[in-house]
Design a protein around this motif. Structure first.
Motif, PDB file in Angstrom:
ATOM      1  N   TYR A   1      -6.803   4.194   4.171  1.00 23.80           N
ATOM      2  CA  TYR A   1      -6.892   5.437   3.768  1.00 23.80           C
ATOM      3  C   TYR A   1      -7.585   6.455   4.687  1.00 23.80           C
ATOM      4  O   TYR A   1      -7.421   7.615   4.883  1.00 23.80           O
ATOM      5  N   ARG A   2      -8.505   6.035   5.700  1.00 24.37           N
ATOM      6  CA  ARG A   2      -9.212   6.726   6.426  1.00 24.37           C
ATOM      7  C   ARG A   2      -8.284   7.408   7.401  1.00 24.37           C
ATOM      8  O   ARG A   2      -8.130   8.498   7.840  1.00 24.37           O
TER       9      ARG A   2
ATOM     10  N   TYR B   1       0.897  -1.124   0.081  1.00 31.53           N
ATOM     11  CA  TYR B   1       0.043   0.083  -0.122  1.00 31.53           C
ATOM     12  C   TYR B   1       0.697   1.413   0.000  1.00 31.53           C
ATOM     13  O   TYR B   1       0.053   2.337  -0.021  1.00 31.53           O
ATOM     14  N   LYS B   2       2.061   1.260  -0.055  1.00 32.31           N
ATOM     15  CA  LYS B   2       2.847   2.426   0.190  1.00 32.31           C
ATOM     16  C   LYS B   2       2.706   3.446  -0.794  1.00 32.31           C
ATOM     17  O   LYS B   2       2.662   4.584  -0.451  1.00 32.31           O
ATOM     18  N   ASP B   3       2.922   3.141  -2.027  1.00 33.37           N
ATOM     19  CA  ASP B   3       2.574   3.854  -3.062  1.00 33.37           C
ATOM     20  C   ASP B   3       1.346   4.790  -3.120  1.00 33.37           C
ATOM     21  O   ASP B   3       1.190   5.870  -3.338  1.00 33.37           O
ATOM     22  N   LYS B   4       0.191   3.939  -2.774  1.00 33.62           N
ATOM     23  CA  LYS B   4      -1.019   4.531  -2.745  1.00 33.62           C
ATOM     24  C   LYS B   4      -1.327   5.496  -1.782  1.00 33.62           C
ATOM     25  O   LYS B   4      -1.872   6.590  -1.700  1.00 33.62           O
ATOM     26  N   VAL B   5      -0.773   5.062  -0.645  1.00 34.91           N
ATOM     27  CA  VAL B   5      -1.020   6.085   0.738  1.00 34.91           C
ATOM     28  C   VAL B   5       0.202   7.274   0.488  1.00 34.91           C
ATOM     29  O   VAL B   5      -0.369   8.350   0.579  1.00 34.91           O
ATOM     30  N   PHE B   6       1.294   7.075  -0.148  1.00 33.72           N
ATOM     31  CA  PHE B   6       2.013   8.116  -0.376  1.00 33.72           C
ATOM     32  C   PHE B   6       1.430   9.195  -1.488  1.00 33.72           C
ATOM     33  O   PHE B   6       1.631  10.327  -1.166  1.00 33.72           O
TER      34      PHE B   6
END
Lengths: 210, 187
Positions: free
Chosen positions: B74-75, B27-32
């Motif tokens: 995401y939240r 998930y790192k790319d999406k969260v970043f």
């Protein structure tokens, strides 16, 4: 039919359309408006362009050391868990190390209980304090093993002499027909134990064959 | 994917920290990306994204496994970013513009042997403009626009991330789109 102008109503239809959430009826009205009114067309295009721009921003990636930094920031896990995980991931090493621990336990306990002076019983031997003496002019037949003591050979030994944790003195007149061996170090002692076990096994097998 | 993540979460719950590494990787790319689009600054984005993962780890026992993990993550990330925007302290970052100069940033104040800023700006110019316009949006519109058009979440998922009814999400997206239309119409 009166063409619909860029009313709030039409703009609402545009958003419904962009959300994929428009009824057939409203979609029809929207199409009509877009056909009839240039302002509506421009407005709609601007909306779509804005979305396309936002979507076009190239997908960026997290910095290369990201995961490592996160892991470093986490609170420390309990030791027990990491040991368990290691054991689970290395079953062979676990078995080997368990074996080694038990084995060394056995060997060391026998090393430790072995600390009293002892020697092979032979009728000709004389003992002074912790020194075993093969008297001058006597012949000892068979091997001699002395633990935690010394041996002084003035006579003759018809066999091997092994001294564990001690010294051997061979007098000028003394004679040993076999090998003389001194064992002082733990590892030498271990090696001796292993050799001894194998020799005993070999002898047993030989005897069985006979 | 969700199945693998749920499996890893179980291991993390048992106390196996290394299982979390895989979750971060996924998930790192999406969260970043989410944090970067919200904040418009790489350094802040990295801080916030890392913080999001740390918080998710610390609170993982409160995660309801009926939810998608990404929604929950995401939240946490959006809440962190929104908080950050609201109490925007004047933190100093090297690529922040120096007040009173025209486009000079802190990098120009220190000796540099990396490629000149001009080289980088040339190819990214349009992206930079768009990013600036996104960052100009009020934070409540910015959040939904980023979740919808950059993270490509459905309205329903956005509702779950922000814990708001879909009606509210729709209104905000409409307003956000209107604002962007005005801001980007002259490009």
């Amino acid at each position: 039919m009166i063409p619909l102008k860029c009313t709030d109503e039409v703009i609402e239809y545009m958003h419904e359309y962009l959300d994929n959430d428009i009824s057939k009826e409203n979609e029809q009205k929207l199409r009509q408006a877009l056909q009839d009114c240039e302002d509506c067309r421009n407005y709609f295009n601007e909306l779509k362009k804005a979305i396309a721009f936002v979507q076009s921003t190239s997908h960026i990636e997290a910095p290369s050391n990201f995961t490592a930094s996160v892991m470093a920031k986490l609170p420390k896990e309990k030791k027990k868990v990491s040991v368990n995980r290691w054991l689970k991931h290395h079953p062979f090493l676990t078995a080997v190390s368990l074996f080694l621990v038990l084995m060394s336990g056995v060997l060391f306990s026998s090393w430790n209980t072995d600390h009293q002076f002892a020697f092979s019983k032979q009728p000709e031997l004389v003992v002074e304090n912790d020194t075993v003496i093969v008297p001058e002019g006597k012949v000892v037949t068979g091997d001699i093993v002395v633990r935690n003591g010394n041996i002084k050979i003035e006579g003759q030994v018809d066999g091997n002499v092994t001294v564990i944790n001690g010294d051997q003195f061979l007098a000028a007149a003394g004679e040993v027909t076999g090998d003389i061996e001194e064992i002082d170090q733990v590892f030498e002692w271990l090696w001796y134990q292993v050799k001894d076990t194998f020799t005993q096994m070999k002898n047993m097998i030989m005897k069985n064959k006979e | 994917m969700e199945l693998l993540v749920k499996q890893r979460i179980k291991e993390v719950l048992k106390g196996d920290q290394s299982a979390y590494e895989e979750i971060v990787e996924i998930y790192k790319d999406k969260v970043f990306q989410l944090c970067f689009r919200m904040l418009g600054n790489r350094h802040e984005a990295e801080d916030m994204a890392q913080e999001a993962f740390v918080r998710a780890y610390v609170n993982i026992h409160t995660f309801n496994t009926n939810l998608k993990f990404s929604t929950w993550l995401y939240r946490i990330a959006t809440n962190l970013c929104i908080d950050r925007i609201r109490k925007k302290k004047p933190d100093y970052y090297l690529d922040a513009e120096v007040a009173g100069t025209d486009g000079l940033n802190m990098y120009s104040q220190i000796a540099s042997d990396i490629e000149s800023p001009e080289d980088q700006v040339e190819s990214l110019e349009l992206h930079d403009i768009i990013q600036r316009e996104i960052t100009k949006l009020p934070e409540k519109y910015r959040t939904v626009i980023v979740l919808k058009y950059i993270e490509e979440l459905s309205l329903k998922e956005i509702g779950k991330v922000l814990d708001m009814p879909i009606g509210t999400i729709k209104t905000r997206i409409h307003r956000g789109r209107e604002a962007l239309r005005k801001q980007l119409s002259n490009i």
